[in-house]
Each structure stands twice: as C-alpha cells, then as structure tokens.
Design a protein around this motif. Structure first.
Motif, mmCIF file in Angstrom:
data_model
loop_
_atom_site.group_PDB
_atom_site.id
_atom_site.type_symbol
_atom_site.label_atom_id
_atom_site.label_comp_id
_atom_site.label_asym_id
_atom_site.label_seq_id
_atom_site.Cartn_x
_atom_site.Cartn_y
_atom_site.Cartn_z
ATOM 1 N N ASP A 155 -5.020 -6.819 -7.372
ATOM 2 C CA ASP A 155 -5.410 -7.494 -6.151
ATOM 3 C C ASP A 155 -6.092 -8.865 -6.257
ATOM 4 O O ASP A 155 -5.613 -10.001 -6.120
ATOM 5 C CB ASP A 155 -6.881 -6.796 -5.652
ATOM 6 C CG ASP A 155 -7.610 -6.655 -6.391
ATOM 7 O OD1 ASP A 155 -7.513 -7.414 -7.282
ATOM 8 O OD2 ASP A 155 -8.706 -6.171 -5.595
ATOM 9 N N SER A 156 -5.578 -8.962 -8.034
ATOM 10 C CA SER A 156 -5.361 -10.603 -8.365
ATOM 11 C C SER A 156 -4.791 -10.488 -9.615
ATOM 12 O O SER A 156 -4.693 -9.483 -10.531
ATOM 13 C CB SER A 156 -7.203 -10.741 -8.937
ATOM 14 O OG SER A 156 -7.687 -10.169 -10.132
ATOM 15 N N PHE A 157 -3.997 -11.854 -9.771
ATOM 16 C CA PHE A 157 -3.155 -11.753 -10.597
ATOM 17 C C PHE A 157 -1.813 -10.858 -11.637
ATOM 18 O O PHE A 157 -2.143 -10.110 -12.918
ATOM 19 C CB PHE A 157 -3.907 -12.148 -12.517
ATOM 20 C CG PHE A 157 -4.513 -13.424 -12.124
ATOM 21 C CD1 PHE A 157 -4.026 -14.666 -11.567
ATOM 22 C CD2 PHE A 157 -6.542 -13.752 -12.052
ATOM 23 C CE1 PHE A 157 -5.164 -15.791 -12.274
ATOM 24 C CE2 PHE A 157 -6.976 -14.291 -11.848
ATOM 25 C CZ PHE A 157 -6.186 -15.198 -11.895
ATOM 26 N N PRO A 158 -1.494 -9.865 -10.353
ATOM 27 C CA PRO A 158 -0.347 -9.546 -10.759
ATOM 28 C C PRO A 158 0.630 -9.741 -12.121
ATOM 29 O O PRO A 158 0.787 -10.827 -11.702
ATOM 30 C CB PRO A 158 0.171 -8.656 -9.770
ATOM 31 C CG PRO A 158 -0.132 -10.107 -8.564
ATOM 32 C CD PRO A 158 -1.041 -9.836 -9.132
ATOM 33 N N ASP A 159 1.603 -8.473 -12.874
ATOM 34 C CA ASP A 159 1.912 -9.011 -13.772
ATOM 35 C C ASP A 159 1.880 -10.054 -14.347
ATOM 36 O O ASP A 159 3.038 -11.089 -14.984
ATOM 37 C CB ASP A 159 3.316 -9.640 -12.650
ATOM 38 C CG ASP A 159 4.341 -8.186 -12.071
ATOM 39 O OD1 ASP A 159 3.419 -7.002 -12.585
ATOM 40 O OD2 ASP A 159 5.164 -8.021 -10.663
ATOM 41 N N CYS A 160 0.521 -10.808 -14.391
ATOM 42 C CA CYS A 160 0.318 -11.501 -15.774
ATOM 43 C C CYS A 160 -0.254 -10.727 -17.076
ATOM 44 O O CYS A 160 -0.880 -10.042 -17.032
ATOM 45 C CB CYS A 160 -0.951 -12.039 -14.905
ATOM 46 S SG CYS A 160 -1.546 -14.029 -15.862
ATOM 47 N N TRP A 161 -0.354 -11.288 -17.833
ATOM 48 C CA TRP A 161 -0.739 -10.739 -19.548
ATOM 49 C C TRP A 161 -1.914 -11.791 -18.767
ATOM 50 O O TRP A 161 -2.538 -12.723 -19.316
ATOM 51 C CB TRP A 161 0.084 -11.785 -20.221
ATOM 52 C CG TRP A 161 1.456 -10.861 -20.220
ATOM 53 C CD1 TRP A 161 2.767 -11.577 -19.983
ATOM 54 C CD2 TRP A 161 1.135 -10.192 -21.281
ATOM 55 N NE1 TRP A 161 3.909 -10.641 -20.466
ATOM 56 C CE2 TRP A 161 3.523 -9.689 -21.213
ATOM 57 C CE3 TRP A 161 1.241 -9.234 -21.819
ATOM 58 C CZ2 TRP A 161 3.755 -8.910 -21.269
ATOM 59 C CZ3 TRP A 161 1.924 -6.692 -22.067
ATOM 60 C CH2 TRP A 161 2.854 -7.086 -22.030
ATOM 61 N N ASP A 162 -3.010 -10.741 -19.934
ATOM 62 C CA ASP A 162 -3.916 -10.488 -19.937
ATOM 63 C C ASP A 162 -5.464 -9.606 -20.863
ATOM 64 O O ASP A 162 -4.521 -9.084 -21.720
ATOM 65 C CB ASP A 162 -4.678 -9.781 -18.891
ATOM 66 C CG ASP A 162 -6.117 -10.365 -18.023
ATOM 67 O OD1 ASP A 162 -7.061 -10.717 -18.518
ATOM 68 O OD2 ASP A 162 -7.399 -9.469 -16.750
ATOM 69 N N THR A 163 -6.647 -9.780 -21.172
ATOM 70 C CA THR A 163 -7.014 -9.222 -22.547
ATOM 71 C C THR A 163 -7.141 -7.463 -22.327
ATOM 72 O O THR A 163 -6.198 -6.639 -21.911
ATOM 73 C CB THR A 163 -8.947 -9.122 -21.287
ATOM 74 O OG1 THR A 163 -9.013 -10.077 -20.941
ATOM 75 C CG2 THR A 163 -9.968 -8.771 -22.268
ATOM 76 N N SER A 164 -6.944 -7.258 -23.092
ATOM 77 C CA SER A 164 -6.339 -6.132 -24.371
ATOM 78 C C SER A 164 -6.654 -5.072 -22.992
ATOM 79 O O SER A 164 -6.458 -4.317 -22.679
ATOM 80 C CB SER A 164 -7.158 -5.470 -25.054
ATOM 81 O OG SER A 164 -6.885 -6.604 -26.164
ATOM 82 N N SER A 165 -8.476 -4.925 -22.731
ATOM 83 C CA SER A 165 -8.519 -4.739 -21.745
ATOM 84 C C SER A 165 -9.879 -5.217 -20.707
ATOM 85 O O SER A 165 -10.843 -5.050 -21.923
ATOM 86 C CB SER A 165 -9.130 -2.728 -22.372
ATOM 87 O OG SER A 165 -9.996 -1.829 -21.886
#
Length: 185
Positions: free
Chosen positions: A57-67
């Motif tokens: 629901d937010s930032f789809p397909d985006c690289w993010d924090t490990s978990s």
C-alpha cells in the motif's frame, strides 16, 4: 485488522489504540521496528535490502530496509523486530541477537493508488550482524519480491540524492552508519 498503540513523541504508548487504516489516513503517531541485516565484506559494511512487493500500500517495488513493520498494540519493539524478521525473510533469531541502533521520527505524506497516505511514526532501529545466504531466505511474497546485499555507504549516498528506487528512510540509514562507525572504534 491491525491495531496499533498511539504513542507520544518518545514512542511511549498513550493507552489509546488505532486501526492501521485510520492511523495512515489521519496521520496518527504509532511505532515501527526496523531491522538492518549487516555484514562486513572486504572491509566495507553491506546490508540486505528488500524489494517491496508490487502490491504494497506504500512504496511498491521500492528497495527498503532489510525487514521492517508496524508494532502491534501491546507488543514491544524488539519482539516486533524478531517477528518481522521471521515473517518477511524466514530468519529466526533470539531478541538478544539484535543490537539497538537508535530511534527516529518519520513523517511524510505521499499519494499511492490515488489515496493520500500520511505516515507519522517512531521507528526503533535494530542491527542483526549476520551473513545469511540470500537463496536460503523464505521471502513473504505479499511483502517482499526479492533481496540483495548492498553497500551501506552507497545506499546512504543514493538516498541523499533522492534516488526513487530506494525508500528506506534516510534518518534510519544515518543511524545505521553511526552504529557501524561507533562499533568499530
């Protein structure tokens, strides 16, 4: 239905709770736990990044924090961090294996799928120093589409330049850099 504790600016529960959708529709302050998996490779810190599912629901397909994830009502930040690691990546650890790396305030408004998303959170940041085989991880497909190792300083630089492929919070990355540099003194 996810229920969160409403918190004060220090991340302490106020005694009131709120449903996830209302927290993000109205920008009500709540808590999250961020876990950075870190290793040292050829003298440089690397972290695991997760690519968020295209259905988030937010930032789809985006690289993010490990978990990372929301802390449900009445759950402690560290217990939430342990739960999220297992749910999203299939990594089972004891809470004593996590190192505290700080606490930050996150605040933003973005539009996703035509709806305003107001995020007001206190994020508790943890480090898990390990070198898991990426191919052995059990990714939660609803949350994570893939993972990779990434140089921490390059991640910081790209995030500072507003590279939209990355959505990990810059304050969280800076807290991680500080943790790394202080742990090597």
């Amino acid at each position: 239905m996810e229920i969160f504790d409403i918190v004060d600016e220090q991340g302490r529960p106020t005694g009131e709770t709120v449903e996830r959708s209302k927290a993000h529709a109205e920008g009500i302050l709540h808590r999250t736990a961020h876990v950075w998996i870190m290793r040292i490779k050829e003298g440089r810190p690397q972290v695991i990044l997760q690519k968020r599912s295209p259905h988030k629901d937010s930032f789809p397909d985006c690289w993010d924090t490990s978990s990372a994830g929301h802390i449900t009502a009445s759950q402690s930040p560290v217990d939430s961090a342990v739960r999220e690691l297992e749910e999203e990546l299939g990594i089972r650890i004891r809470k004593e294996e996590l190192k505290e790396a700080g606490k930050i305030r996150i605040s933003y408004e973005e539009t996703f799928y035509g709806s305003l998303f107001k995020d007001e959170e206190i994020a508790f940041i943890y480090v898990y120093e390990a070198d898991p085989d990426l191919y052995s991880l059990k990714l939660q497909k609803e949350e994570v589409s893939e993972v990779c190792w990434y140089d921490l300083y390059e991640l910081k630089e790209r995030t500072e330049r507003n590279d939209t492929r990355f959505c990990a919070d810059l304050k969280s990355i800076r807290a991680l850099v500080s943790y790394f540099e202080n742990s090597r003194k």
